[in-house]
Design a protein around this motif. Structure first.
Motif, PDB file in Angstrom:
ATOM      1  N   GLN A 212      42.087  31.737  35.229  1.00  0.00           N
ATOM      2  CA  GLN A 212      40.919  31.408  36.035  1.00  0.00           C
ATOM      3  C   GLN A 212      39.745  32.301  35.646  1.00  0.00           C
ATOM      4  O   GLN A 212      39.899  33.515  35.489  1.00  0.00           O
ATOM      5  N   LYS A 213      38.571  31.709  35.523  1.00  0.00           N
ATOM      6  CA  LYS A 213      37.375  32.503  35.285  1.00  0.00           C
ATOM      7  C   LYS A 213      37.088  33.373  36.500  1.00  0.00           C
ATOM      8  O   LYS A 213      37.296  32.959  37.632  1.00  0.00           O
ATOM      9  N   VAL A 214      36.608  34.568  36.227  1.00  0.00           N
ATOM     10  CA  VAL A 214      36.370  35.541  37.292  1.00  0.00           C
ATOM     11  C   VAL A 214      34.882  35.819  37.432  1.00  0.00           C
ATOM     12  O   VAL A 214      34.180  36.029  36.443  1.00  0.00           O
ATOM     13  N   LYS A 215      34.422  35.819  38.665  1.00  0.00           N
ATOM     14  CA  LYS A 215      33.071  36.292  38.977  1.00  0.00           C
ATOM     15  C   LYS A 215      33.229  37.666  39.619  1.00  0.00           C
ATOM     16  O   LYS A 215      33.729  37.798  40.731  1.00  0.00           O
TER      17      LYS A 215
ATOM     18  N   LYS B 177      47.931  39.400  35.715  1.00  0.00           N
ATOM     19  CA  LYS B 177      47.583  38.045  36.146  1.00  0.00           C
ATOM     20  C   LYS B 177      47.258  37.987  37.629  1.00  0.00           C
ATOM     21  O   LYS B 177      47.486  36.991  38.311  1.00  0.00           O
ATOM     22  N   SER B 178      46.703  39.114  38.133  1.00  0.00           N
ATOM     23  CA  SER B 178      46.368  39.183  39.553  1.00  0.00           C
ATOM     24  C   SER B 178      45.382  40.320  39.804  1.00  0.00           C
ATOM     25  O   SER B 178      45.468  41.374  39.181  1.00  0.00           O
ATOM     26  N   ALA B 179      44.457  40.091  40.744  1.00  0.00           N
ATOM     27  CA  ALA B 179      43.516  41.134  41.153  1.00  0.00           C
ATOM     28  C   ALA B 179      43.984  41.849  42.411  1.00  0.00           C
ATOM     29  O   ALA B 179      43.264  42.692  42.948  1.00  0.00           O
ATOM     30  N   GLU B 180      45.198  41.548  42.864  1.00  0.00           N
ATOM     31  CA  GLU B 180      45.747  42.242  44.025  1.00  0.00           C
ATOM     32  C   GLU B 180      46.227  43.628  43.601  1.00  0.00           C
ATOM     33  O   GLU B 180      47.015  43.750  42.647  1.00  0.00           O
TER      34      GLU B 180
END
Length: 378
Positions: free
Chosen positions: A66-69, A325-328
């Protein structure tokens, strides 16, 4: 489904809705003093964080496809511990995905418990107090060498290379200033070496006549100062007016381009010896030069001190998120612990405490009011 999507053919509506979901928002909190005596360093840090965020977004950075902002939530701690904990809680409440900061040890250490209790990851680009990573918080990291190495190395250099014998020590009573001064004294050991005086001031003081007059009577070869450039510059002026011609040594807090301006004509060539946590040489120098050029093009300003370390801190955090694969935080923390990242400041790997492995130090002096590198040591 958004009401406007009902007006579209089903296939197109699903495409629009899918693209909306495809962009993930990741919030990075950044804290530095953009007010008060260290504002020039704090703004340097914030500018570098914005630069990193902008570059990540511009290149279409993705996490798990997924693209990230990326969004930067920047706060000012004013180098004040109470303000530091207040903005730390504000960022926790804003549900950020990670923290880059703070600048000062005195604000970083109390804020770190708030981040820890919230399960957040924190990377400090500048904090050097050993206690920061000795608290046992698994999410606390730093990308610069700590005071034990910096202060101890300066103490050893003073005795073994500069051959000083009588040393006076002053600190500004902050966590950082006391810490680096204590480690300097531990490292300044040798035959005939004496600590002839220990004095203290504050991070906001402007008059040092009393302590400097006391020190002058002890005829030191060197004055070591644990504190920031905003105090070191005026202190050098008062030392000159009192006729104290000792070598003036200190850590990274005073080892800035701004010291020449703050000290004015009191900064004699080669009088000051200082060390900055971090540093590069060899092929890595060109990487750093390129960064400084890009930073100047983007901000219109020269790098003050910690900007490259802030930039690398953001990039390291983003890379760990990508690898996990996660921003958590709970999911990317294990990736951060085992990361090996080639940054502007060199190779970044962390030890079991969250400290940078094999952290570099750069020794500087000043000539014509400008910083001049002596060497990079590890």
């Amino acid at each position: 489904m958004h009401p406007s999507l009902k007006l579209l053919p089903l296939a197109l509506a699903m495409t629009v809705a899918g693209s909306a979901l495809a962009q993930q928002v990741v919030k990075i909190g950044h804290v530095s003093p953009v007010s008060g005596p260290n504002a020039h360093l704090g703004k340097d840090n914030e500018n570098a964080a914005r630069m990193a965020i902008d570059e990540l977004t511009a290149k279409g950075f993705t996490i798990n496809g997924q693209k990230v902002k990326f969004q930067l939530l920047a706060e000012d701690d004013g180098s004040d511990p109470k303000q530091g904990t207040a903005v730390a809680q504000k960022l926790v409440d804003a549900r950020v995905n990670g923290i880059v900061g703070h600048l000062n040890s005195g604000t970083t250490v109390p804020a770190s418990k708030i981040y820890h209790d919230a399960g957040l990851v924190q990377i400090s680009p500048a904090t050097t107090a050993p206690q920061y990573t000795k608290q046992g918080f698994p999410g606390a990291f730093r990308v610069v060498a700590n005071d034990a190495k910096l202060g101890g190395t300066l103490g050893k250099y003073a005795v073994e290379t500069l051959k000083v014998k009588n040393i006076a020590v002053i600190d500004d009573r902050t966590t950082y200033g006391q810490g680096v001064a204590t480690e300097f004294v531990k490292g300044a050991k040798g035959p005939g070496v004496r600590i002839v005086g220990k004095e203290f001031t504050s991070a906001t003081a402007t008059d040092y006549a009393a302590i400097l007059t006391s020190i002058r009577a002890k005829k030191p070869d060197m004055v070591f100062f644990g504190g920031m450039d905003s105090v070191a510059g005026p202190m050098l002026k008062q030392m000159k007016s009192l006729g104290i011609k000792a070598i003036f040594m200190g850590g990274d807090g005073m080892c800035t381009e701004a010291l020449g301006r703050l000290a004015g004509n009191a900064l004699d060539d080669r009088q000051v010896i200082c060390a900055e946590a971090g540093g590069v040489k060899g092929a890595q120098e060109q990487v750093m030069t390129d960064f400084r050029t890009r930073f100047k093009q983007k901000t219109g300003l020269d790098v003050q001190l910690y900007a490259p370390y802030v930039y690398d801190s953001v990039m390291v955090m983003a890379t760990a998120m990508q690898n996990a694969k996660s921003a958590e935080p709970a999911k990317y923390l294990p990736e951060l612990k085992k990361i090996r990242y080639e940054g502007v400041t060199g190779t970044i790997q962390f030890d079991q405490f969250g400290d940078i492995q094999n952290g570099a130090l750069t020794l500087f002096t000043y000539k014509g009011g400008k910083r001049s590198r002596i060497d990079v040591i590890r």
